[in-house]
Design an enzyme around this catalytic site. Structure first.
Site, short mmCIF file in Angstrom:
data_model
loop_
_atom_site.label_atom_id
_atom_site.label_comp_id
_atom_site.label_asym_id
_atom_site.label_seq_id
_atom_site.Cartn_x
_atom_site.Cartn_y
_atom_site.Cartn_z
CB VAL A 11 -0.92 -0.17 1.43
CG1 VAL A 11 -1.67 1.22 1.42
CG2 VAL A 11 -1.90 -1.22 1.14
CB THR B 196 -2.74 -4.01 10.39
OG1 THR B 196 -3.43 -4.00 9.16
CG2 THR B 196 -2.67 -2.63 10.44
CG PHE C 164 -11.30 1.14 -1.46
CD1 PHE C 164 -12.14 0.35 -0.50
CD2 PHE C 164 -11.36 2.25 -1.43
CE1 PHE C 164 -12.69 0.77 0.37
CE2 PHE C 164 -12.09 2.88 -0.29
CZ PHE C 164 -12.90 2.29 0.60
NE ARG D 195 -9.06 -4.05 -8.92
CZ ARG D 195 -9.72 -4.12 -10.25
NH1 ARG D 195 -10.46 -4.95 -10.63
NH2 ARG D 195 -9.30 -3.04 -10.94
CG LEU E 22 -21.77 -12.73 -8.98
CD1 LEU E 22 -23.04 -12.62 -9.60
CD2 LEU E 22 -21.92 -13.61 -7.54
CG HIS E 23 -15.58 -14.73 -12.15
ND1 HIS E 23 -16.10 -14.68 -13.25
CD2 HIS E 23 -15.35 -13.16 -11.93
CE1 HIS E 23 -16.30 -13.63 -13.81
NE2 HIS E 23 -15.84 -12.60 -13.11
CB ALA E 24 -17.71 -20.73 -9.18
CB CYS F 183 -6.91 -7.95 1.38
SG CYS F 183 -5.67 -7.09 0.96
#
Ligand code: UGA
Length: 440
Positions: free
Chosen positions: A11, A86, A155, A157, A256-258, A266
Site C-alpha cells: 500500500v 497490520t 481499495f 487490488r 461472481l466467479h466460482a 486482504c
C-alpha cells in the site's frame, strides 16, 4: 505540500509512487535499510505491473525519494501517511503494533501542525487511538502542537494497484474537519478535478467502509462458490447462473466467479478481523463468519473432487498450474494452492508446479514438502508425465495453451479447471477428462 509515506509495503509504495505521479513531492520511509537501498536503485520488493516504470520516471524527475530516517520525515513533512502492516493475530484481530509505534514516533518528533493520514486497514477506533497516543507524547514534552488524524482507506487490488490508484471508484476521507478535508482534496487534487467520487465522513465510518467492502466481496465469492457446489449436484451450470444473476444491476456481475476459494493478504485477514471487531462490540456477524467457513470448505472440496474422480490419489502425479492467489502477482499469502497442494501430498500424490511469478514464494511456504514438489519452468514441462492438470490460478498464459501438446506428453488425461477457464472450449472434453467448478 510535502508528503511522506511511512511504510513501503504494498500500500505504502503504491501510494507514494502514484502521489509522485500526481505531481507531489514524496518521501517514502521504511525501517528496512535493504529495502530503501534497493528502492533507490529502482528495485522493488514486490511485483506489481506498471509500478517499476512509474517509480523510475518519478525518481528521475526527483519527485520521490526514500529514507530510513523517521524523525527527519516527521519533522519535514506536513502530511504523513501511515501505511505500515497490520498482520492478523492468533485471535483473528489485527495486530496494531506497527501503527501504534509510528503514532508514538510522530508524537515524540512532531514540531508543527501535521495531518496524519491512516491508510493501513485498521479496526474501527484505531484512528482515535493514534490520536490519543500522539496527544500523550506531545503532552509528555509539555508542548502544545496541533495535529489531525484522518482515515483514508485504500481499495487497491494487487496486480491492478497502479490502475486502481489512478482511477479509483471512490476516495473515502474520514474527517469532519474542514481544514483536513481541504488538505486531502489538495493531496488528491488530480482525482478531485477528474470527477472521481469522494465520500466525506467521520473517522470511524471511513474505517468501517474498508472492512465492510472487503467482507461483502468475500461473502459474494463464498456465496457463488457454494452455489457452484450445489450446481454440480443438481445438474445446473454456475457460469450461466452467475451470468444471469449479474445482469441484475442490483447484484452486478463482478466477484461472481466460482473458483477454489479466495486468498491473498486482504480478504482472509479482513473478514476475520471484522468478526473479531464484532465480538468485542458484542455483535455477532453470522454472514461474515459463514463466508469464512465456506471459503475453508471450498479449498477442501476441490481436493475431494479430485479424489473422487481419480479414485486413488496415492502415487499419482499432478501438474499444478498457477500458485499465486490470483494472476499478475507473486503473492502466495493464503493462496488456495497452498491448501490444495498440502492436502494432495498428504494423500500420497506427487506434485509438479508452475506459476509465472509465484514459485519463489511457494518454495519457502511449502518447504516442508520440498521432496514432494518439482518446480517447473513452463506449463508444458509441468504437465509432462503427469496424471492430471490442476489449474488453480487463471494466468493469461494458461488460457491459450496448446492443449494437444500438453495432452500428448501426459501419462493420463485428467484436467481439473478450478477457474473454469476452459469450460467452453470445444476440444477440452475430447482431449481430457475435464472437470470445472459448478459446470457440467
Ligand atoms: C482486495 C480488494 O478487491 C481490494 O479492493 C482491496 O483494496 C484489497 O483486497 C485490500 O484490502 O487491500 P486483492 O486482495 O488484491 O484486493 O484481490 P482481489 O482481486 O479482490 O481477489 C481476492 C481473491 O478473491 C482472489 O483469491 C481471487 O481469485 C478471488 N476471487 C475474486 C474469486 O475467487 N472470484 C471472484 O469472482 C473474484
Amino acid at each position: 505540500m510535502k508528503i511522506a509515506v511511512i511504510g513501503t509495503g504494498y500500500v505504502g509504495l503504491v501510494t507514494g509512487v502514484c502521489l509522485a505521479e500526481f505531481g507531489h513531492q514524496i518521501t517514502c520511509m521504511d525501517i528496512h535499510e535493504e529495502k530503501i537501498v534497493n528502492l533507490k536503485k529502482g528495485i522493488l520488493p514486490i511485483y506489481e505491473p506498471g509500478l517499476e516504470e512509474v517509480l523510475a520516471r518519478n525518481y528521475k524527475e526527483k519527485r520521490i525519494d526514500f529514507t530510513t530516517d523517521i524523525k527527519k520525515v516527521i519533522k519535514e513533512h506536513e502530511v504523513l501517511f501511515i501505511a505500515v502492516g497490520t498482520p492478523p493475530k492468533e485471535d483473528g484481530g489485527a495486530d496494531l503494533k506497527h501503527v501504534l509505534e509510528v503514532a508514538a514516533q510522530i508524537g515524540q518528533n512532531i514540531n508543527e501542525y501535521k495531518v496524519i493520514v491512516n491508510k493501513s486497514t485498521v479496526p474501527v477506533g484505531t484512528g482515535k487511538k493514534v490520536e490519543n497516543i500522539i496527544f500523550e507524547e506531545i503532552n509528555k514534552q509539555n508542548k502544545k502542537i496541533n495535529f489531525d488524524v484522518v482515515s483514508n482507506p485504500e481499495f487497491l487490488r494487487e496486480g491492478k494497484a497502479v490502475e486502481d490508484f489512478m482511477h479509483p471508484d471512490r476516495v473515502v476521507i474520514g474527517s469532519k474537519k474542514e481544514k483536513v478535508v481541504e488538505i486531502l482534496k489538495e493531496v488528491y487534487r488530480v482525482l478531485y478535478l477528474n470527477q472521481t467520487p469522494f465520500v466525506f465522513t467521520n473517522l470511524e465510518t471511513a474505517e468501517m467502509i474498508k472492512y465492510a467492502s472487503n467482507a461483502f466481496l468475500a461473502v459474494k465469492i463464498s456465496f457463488i462458490n457454494e452455489v457452484a457446489l450445489l450446481c454440480e449436484k443438481v445438474g445446473a451450470n454456475v457460469q450461466d447462473v452467475a451470468k444471469a444473476m449479474g445482469m441484475d444491476g442490483r447484484i452486478s456481475s463482478k466477484f461472481l466467479h466460482a473458483g477454489p476459494g479466495y486468498g491473498g493478504s486482504c480478504f482472509p485477514k479482513d473478514t476475520k478481523a471484522l468478526v473479531h471487531i464484532g465480538e468485542i462490540a458484542e455483535e455477532e456477524l453470522f454472514v461474515v463468519k459463514a463466508a469464512i467457513e465456506a471459503n475453508e470448505k471450498q479449498k477442501i472440496k476441490m481436493v475431494k473432487k479430485i479424489e473422487k474422480e481419480v479414485k486413488e490419489v496415492k502415487n499419482k502425479t499432478f501438474a499444478i498450474l498457477g500458485l499465486s492467489f490470483k494472476p499478475e502477482t507473486d503473492d502466495m499469502r493464503d493462496a488456495p494452492a497452498l491448501t490444495i497442494i498440502e492436502e494432495l501430498i498428504k494423500l500420497g500424490a506427487n506434485i509438479k508446479a508452475y506459476c509465472p511469478q509465484g514459485i519463489k514464494e511457494a518454495k519457502w511456504r511449502l518447504k516442508l514438502y520440498k521432496d514432494n514438489i518439482v518446480y517447473c519452468d513452463n506449463e508444458y514441462e509441468c504437465a509432462k508425465d503427469t496424471d492430471g492438470i490442476i489449474l488453480i490460478t487463471e494466468w493469461n498464459q494458461f488460457r491459450g495453451m496448446d492443449l494437444k501438446k500438453i495432452k500428448n506428453n501426459m501419462k493420463d488425461n485428467y484436467f481439473f479447471d478450478l477457474r473454469n477457464v476452459y469450460f467452453q472450449n470445444l476440444n477440452i472434453r475430447k482431449l481430457f477428462k475435464y472437470f470445472g467448478v459448478g459446470v457440467l
